[in-house]
Enzyme design. Structure first.
Site, mmCIF file in Angstrom:
data_model
loop_
_atom_site.group_PDB
_atom_site.id
_atom_site.type_symbol
_atom_site.label_atom_id
_atom_site.label_comp_id
_atom_site.label_asym_id
_atom_site.label_seq_id
_atom_site.Cartn_x
_atom_site.Cartn_y
_atom_site.Cartn_z
ATOM 1 C CE LYS A 1 7.685 -9.446 39.357
ATOM 2 N NZ LYS A 1 7.435 -7.850 39.484
ATOM 3 N NE ARG A 2 4.551 -8.239 30.409
ATOM 4 C CZ ARG A 2 5.363 -7.560 30.038
ATOM 5 N NH1 ARG A 2 6.321 -8.068 28.961
ATOM 6 N NH2 ARG A 2 5.561 -6.217 30.475
ATOM 7 C CB THR B 1 0.822 -2.762 40.325
ATOM 8 O OG1 THR B 1 0.731 -3.619 39.298
ATOM 9 C CG2 THR B 1 1.131 -1.376 39.733
ATOM 10 C CE LYS C 1 7.510 -7.456 33.625
ATOM 11 N NZ LYS C 1 7.112 -6.516 34.827
ATOM 12 C CE LYS D 1 -1.729 -5.854 42.009
ATOM 13 N NZ LYS D 1 -1.884 -6.470 40.524
ATOM 14 C CG HIS E 1 2.301 2.107 31.759
ATOM 15 N ND1 HIS E 1 2.004 2.335 32.952
ATOM 16 C CD2 HIS E 1 1.198 2.897 31.209
ATOM 17 C CE1 HIS E 1 0.801 2.605 33.427
ATOM 18 N NE2 HIS E 1 0.082 3.095 32.131
#
Length: 835
Positions: A567-568, A675, A573, A679, A376
């Site tokens: 998100k985290r 993911t 990110k 969504k 991952h």
């Protein structure tokens, strides 16, 4: 505590067959009141949401139970081939709504509650989010289980029953504070304790060699400090198909309650010390591993999961087949969700060789045909490595097994590439250095027959970079399985308005065949349908705005563009890039540059790991910028910003349906898949993103015109790092210079001088691996395009419809079919019909 091999005693009483429970409103209403008044002992004249939730949960669980038992019995009777999905995280969220949807009783339950003047949403809010995961990895695992049950695949999840989940995030003056998330405090009505299947797990001790009765030299693990693994099963219902699979969660406990002699002697602390130490293993989800103690506990958790799960599988095997493992490969597969459970490779070898007395080659032939590994991450630092001294102290027998696996593997490499010692060093499971380290990803690859990435780009970059040597040795092992999400939770349940509109328009088949959403494409051109779509989105934005006002105290204008990144919190990110754009918008407003302005409400949310200082600084910056922007009268409703605290599954169920713009802005080549992007797309949000992870495939599905692309590509990122000069980007861009001036002047930290120096230094550092400065201008330009598109509501609603309509590829139903067809090779099993 029962022994792990305890057998059920035959029941002397006459077998009684119970009629199936009715699923109508009357039956549900009667059971609800019976549980509320008789089981829970509550007064009907004073209904309490928490106890109503419990009563409804038991009512629904009864209907799951009969299907659950039938599913298990069918698998056993057929001796079906199974996959065991090992994951250290399962971010399940709330169970009630999902269970009612999949059983097909949500309308009946809603009416039953309404008859008593009870609001179903208020009851649902009483259920805590199950604290069994901390991010996309765990939520993906939960979606996988849902899809496997819906596809009627015999898949059993194995995880840990954490007493405290991912911390509850609080903000104090913009700083993240971590508070315990005791999600099990009031019990968990969805679980079923199975103490008869308790397993004994070894830690510490030593190994000794002995000669068995046949004269064969063998090894046993002795003087270990054992703990018990007690299983708790959670039902995983498929969608309206009578299949209910299982998630088995292990709780750690001591072999004895406490040392009675020490207690009687007055040494109360020592008397319970071993019990407390044992229970620590599953006390908290993913401890902070910044300290050696944290690392040791995390390794304990990983081995505890792997050993208990494998022993459970072997227990069932021996019960059905004795000690004959000749068909074990035909009946079993183990999917390792990232490197966390990769120690299962060595543990299965230990169990087969030491406890079931197989020869090494025979055991290895089994292991390498049943283990499959999912990677991952593309970040080398995220591939787990454990020090050999820690392994030797904690898992001495496992260390010997890993050394033997590696020695044989090194021989293979030497035969394939004679004299290539550099390659041997790169591929070795044991990394040499001042302190030898065990590379868990290498162990997983060597011991598995399948290794997959989770998006096309991710899988490509794995074989070209991180795992290049292994791909050259075993190209047949490597494959891609693009992630997905379950549309049952992430559209049908969380977005009832859109569910109803879509079903009225194209039927309900999309709930199990998401590709049917493509039937919506022609409707994007129909004025009436676009109006209905916009009305649903407005209602969802109103619901999200109410949540934001309740949680953050800030009012969102629902006519504004809802711009969301949840998100985290991690540098790759790039929440930092997002907030730089917010500062740019603020600067424009202050300069009076508001012609053709698009009102925007920016929501950023996510948790930072407790030991991740930079991530916490980014949270603080978002909060400080929000404080300035939201309280500046010049800004007004033109721009609002919030950091949404304690981001969680139940919050995402409101956020995704209410979002307009989905921020997927990671540095290209760093996000494995994502993911959240799926969504948002499924719920009609339009993506702004880089060519990273599954963004690439999302853009391919929806088309270039319905996706806002920006940023460097992965090859461009690699090329730029050789001579990266962030000040060049800043100095040659007036907008960027203005943003940096505001940051450097302390405008957002006037009473906290210097607190953002680390962030400023990271942006201007020529070694910044995330290349934030390089992508700033491209990001701002893409945001300008998004703002213009939103002002044209006819165009925007059409884009929204097309995003939902083309999201079919990103269902975990498709993902699970891919896993099954290419890796697991399971047969779908229809359980015996209830009644």
């Amino acid at each position: 505590m029962p022994k792990s091999n305890a057998k059920s005693a035959p029941c002397a009483a006459k077998l009684i067959t119970l009629p199936p429970l009715a699923m109508d409103e009357k039956a549900i209403s009667e059971d609800l009141i019976r549980y509320y008044s008789r089981t829970l002992g509550r007064e009907l004249k004073n209904c309490t949401p928490h106890y109503l939730y419990e009563a409804l949960a038991y009512t629904v669980r009864d209907r799951l139970m009969e299907r659950w038992k039938n599913t298990r019995a069918t698998y056993e009777n057929l001796d079906a081939r199974r996959t065991c999905y090992l994951s250290l995280e399962f971010l399940m969220g709330r169970a009630l709504g999902n269970a009612m949807l999949n059983l097909g009783i949500d309308d009946a339950a809603h009416r039953a509650l309404y008859d008593y003047g009870i609001d179903q949403e208020q009851v649902a809010e009483s259920e805590p989010d199950a604290g069994l995961g901390n991010g996309g990895l765990g939520r993906l695992a939960a979606c996988f289980l849902d899809s496997c049950a819906t596809l009627q695949l015999p898949v059993l999840g194995y995880g840990l029953r954490y007493e405290y989940g991912m911390f509850r995030q609080q903000l104090e003056n913009g700083h993240q504070l971590e508070e315990p998330d005791h999600w099990l405090r009031d019990g968990h009505p969805w679980e079923l304790e199975r103490p008869e299947f308790t397993q004994r797990i070894h830690f510490g001790g030593r190994t000794e060699h002995y000669t068995d009765y046949a004269g064969v030299t063998r090894v046993r693990w002795v003087d270990a400090l054992d703990v018990l693994a007690v299983p708790y099963d959670v039902p995983i219902p498929g969608f309206e198909n009578d299949t209910v699979n299982s998630l088995r969660l292990w709780k750690s406990t001591a072999t004895d309650e406490f040392n009675l002699s020490e207690f009687n002697a007055g040494d109360y602390v020592e008397a319970v010390a071993s019990k407390n130490k044992a229970e620590h293993i599953t006390m908290v989800l993913y401890p902070n591993d910044a300290s050696e103690n944290g690392k040791e506990l995390r390794l304990r958790q990983q081995y505890f999961l792997a050993s208990a799960s494998l022993k459970d599988v072997l227990r069932r095997w021996v019960l059905l087949h004795g000690n004959d493992f000749s068909t074990f490969v035909d009946k079993n597969c183990f999917q390792l969700n990232d490197t966390h459970p990769s120690i299962a490779v060595a543990e299965l070898m230990r169990l087969l060789v030491d406890e079931h007395h197989m020869d090494w080659d025979g055991a290895w032939a089994i292991v390498t045909k049943v283990m499959a590994y999912t990677n991952h991450t593309l970040l080398p630092e995220a591939l787990e490595r454990w020090s050999v001294p820690m392994f030797a102290y904690l898992l001495p027998r496992l260390l010997e097994v890993i050394y033997e696996i590696n020695a044989r593997f090194m021989k293979q490499i030497a035969q394939r590439w004679p004299g290539d010692t550099a390659r041997q060093q790169r591929m070795s499971i044991i990394e040499e250095g001042p302190c030898q380290m065990i590379r868990m990803a290498n162990l997983a690859i060597v011991g598995s027959f399948s290794v997959n990435g989770v998006a096309e780009l991710h899988s490509k970059l794995l074989v070209e970079g991180l795992f290049k040597d292994f791909n050259e040795m075993w190209p047949e092992k490597f494959n891609n399985k693009t992630n997905g999400v379950t549309q049952r939770r992430w559209l049908a349940m969380c977005n009832p308005g859109l569910n109803k509109l879509i079903t009225q328009t194209i039927g309900s088949g999309w709930i199990t065949e998401l590709e049917q959403l493509r039937k919506l494409i022609p409707y994007a051109a129909k004025t009436q349908f676009r109006k209905q779509w916009a009305d649903v989105k407005l209602a969802n934005k109103q619901r999200l705005a109410a949540l934001v006002e309740r949680e953050c105290g800030v009012k969102f204008d629902t006519s504004a563009l809802f711009d969301v990144q949840v998100k985290r919190i991690h540098e790759y990110k790039r929440q930092l890039l997002n907030i730089l754009h917010v500062i740019h918008l603020y600067d424009r407003i202050k300069r009076g540059d508001t012609q053709n302005w698009t009102k925007r409400c920016v929501l950023i949310g996510g948790k930072a790991a407790p030991g991740y200082a930079m991530a916490k600084s980014i949270i603080k910056l978002v909060g400080n910028v929000a404080e300035v922007v939201n309280n500046d009268p010049d800004v007004g409703d033109l721009l609002k910003v919030v950091f949404f605290p304690n981001y969680r599954v139940s919050a995402m169920e409101v956020i995704a349906p209410g979002s307009d713009l989905s921020e997927q802005i990671s540095t290209a080549g760093k996000e494995a898949s994502g993911t959240g992007n799926m969504k948002f797309m499924m719920n009609g949000a339009v993506t702004i993103g880089t060519l990273d992870g599954a963004n690439i495939e999302i853009r391919e599905e929806v088309g270039d015109d319905n996706f806002f692309l920006f940023g460097l590509t992965a090859p461009e990122v690699d090329a730029l790092r050789r001579d990266y000069r962030p000040w060049d980007y800043i100095n040659h861009d007036a907008d960027f210079s203005a943003v940096m001036s505001l940051l450097q002047s302390g405008h957002f930290c006037q009473f906290e001088a210097g607190i953002f120096d680390d962030i400023i230094n990271s942006i201007t550092n020529p070694h910044d691996p995330w290349l934030t400065a390089a992508d700033f201008r491209s990001f701002v330009d893409a945001q300008t395009q998004a703002a213009a598109a939103y002002r044209d509501q006819k165009r925007w609603v059409r884009m929204s419809i097309l995003n939902t309509a083309t999201s079919g590829k990103f269902s975990t139903d498709r993902t699970m079919r891919d896993y099954n067809e290419e890796i697991w090779k399971l047969e779908a099993v229809k359980p015996a019909v209830v009644g």
